[in-house]
Design a protein around this motif. Structure first.
Motif, mmCIF file in Angstrom:
data_model
loop_
_atom_site.group_PDB
_atom_site.id
_atom_site.type_symbol
_atom_site.label_atom_id
_atom_site.label_comp_id
_atom_site.label_asym_id
_atom_site.label_seq_id
_atom_site.Cartn_x
_atom_site.Cartn_y
_atom_site.Cartn_z
ATOM 1 N N ASN A 1 39.395 -23.249 -44.300
ATOM 2 C CA ASN A 1 40.561 -24.109 -44.507
ATOM 3 C C ASN A 1 41.841 -23.345 -44.186
ATOM 4 O O ASN A 1 42.796 -23.927 -43.646
ATOM 5 N N LEU A 2 41.864 -22.066 -44.508
ATOM 6 C CA LEU A 2 43.020 -21.244 -44.168
ATOM 7 C C LEU A 2 43.173 -21.133 -42.652
ATOM 8 O O LEU A 2 44.289 -21.219 -42.117
ATOM 9 N N LEU A 3 42.060 -20.943 -41.946
ATOM 10 C CA LEU A 3 42.108 -20.892 -40.486
ATOM 11 C C LEU A 3 42.648 -22.204 -39.915
ATOM 12 O O LEU A 3 43.510 -22.206 -39.021
ATOM 13 N N VAL A 4 42.165 -23.320 -40.428
ATOM 14 C CA VAL A 4 42.644 -24.625 -39.974
ATOM 15 C C VAL A 4 44.136 -24.766 -40.250
ATOM 16 O O VAL A 4 44.897 -25.241 -39.398
ATOM 17 N N ALA A 5 44.562 -24.366 -41.442
ATOM 18 C CA ALA A 5 45.979 -24.468 -41.801
ATOM 19 C C ALA A 5 46.853 -23.654 -40.851
ATOM 20 O O ALA A 5 47.907 -24.119 -40.395
ATOM 21 N N LEU A 6 46.417 -22.447 -40.510
ATOM 22 C CA LEU A 6 47.190 -21.586 -39.617
ATOM 23 C C LEU A 6 47.236 -22.147 -38.195
ATOM 24 O O LEU A 6 48.294 -22.167 -37.557
ATOM 25 N N VAL A 7 46.079 -22.611 -37.704
ATOM 26 C CA VAL A 7 46.028 -23.151 -36.342
ATOM 27 C C VAL A 7 46.859 -24.429 -36.253
ATOM 28 O O VAL A 7 47.626 -24.628 -35.300
#
Length: 212
Positions: free
Chosen positions: A54-60
């Motif tokens: 979810n953190l990766l998605v948020a950053l992207v």
């Protein structure tokens, strides 16, 4: 016509950040209730593939929201979409029967495991990449789950626990855990190629070909 793409990315980013913030608050509160400090709560929070993905998605998505075209061809985008979809599928099939969250934790679970994956899929479909994902792209997207597997196996002995029962080396032994991880990587490859096919299908539509 550029704004809807940026709005889509921003909406996904806000949803993912809100879900993460809620789960972090719950993790810190749980640690405090168990007589442990905030550092312990943070370490536990960062142990889960769900949270990190979810953190990766948020950053992207945040990066996409800041780009003029809304992030059609962002690096790591296909990887993030594939990984968060596997998060949702894996939770639904393997983990939702393991526990029964209540209250705010139930809301966090729904957001992290269902709402963000669905919103990410809609972002991929609504704002498809302009260039065809390479045939080998889904194999490159394995970098994220492989990195997490290494992290989780190294982290487990240090903190004395594993975030998921199917990678608990202490209970299952390393051979069974490695077999489980190999099976999960196959799932990631299949999911990656399905995500790629969805992108190719969208690129063939007139609306996608003429999108700005």
């Amino acid at each position: 016509m550029v704004m809807p793409a940026r709005v889509a990315a921003a909406s996904l980013a806000l949803l993912a950040w809100a879900a993460l913030a809620l789960q972090l608050w719950l993790s810190l509160r749980l640690a405090a209730g168990n007589g442990q400090g905030p550092l312990h709560g943070l370490v536990m929070f960062l142990g889960y593939f769900t949270v990190l993905t979810n953190l990766l998605v948020a950053l992207v998505a945040t990066r996409g929201a800041r780009m003029a075209d809304g992030g059609h061809d962002l690096a790591w985008r296909g990887c993030a979409i594939t990984s968060i979809l596997v998060v949702g599928l894996g939770y639904h099939l393997l983990l939702r029967h393991v526990w029964d969250p209540q209250g705010w934790q139930k809301i966090a679970d729904i957001a992290l495991h269902y709402a963000v994956p669905l919103a990410a899929l809609l972002w991929w479909l609504g704002v498809p990449p302009r260039t065809h994902p390479a045939p080998a792209a889904p194999l490159r997207w394995l970098a994220w789950p492989v990195a997490y597997a290494v992290y989780a196996l190294l982290r487990g002995p240090l903190v004395g626990s594993y975030p998921y029962y199917f990678i608990d080396v202490g209970t299952l032994g390393m051979p069974r855990v490695l077999a489980h991880l190999a099976g999960l990587l196959v799932v990631f490859v299949v999911a990656g190629y399905l995500v790629r096919l969805l992108a190719l299908a969208r690129l063939r539509t007139p609306a996608a070909r003429h999108a700005p």
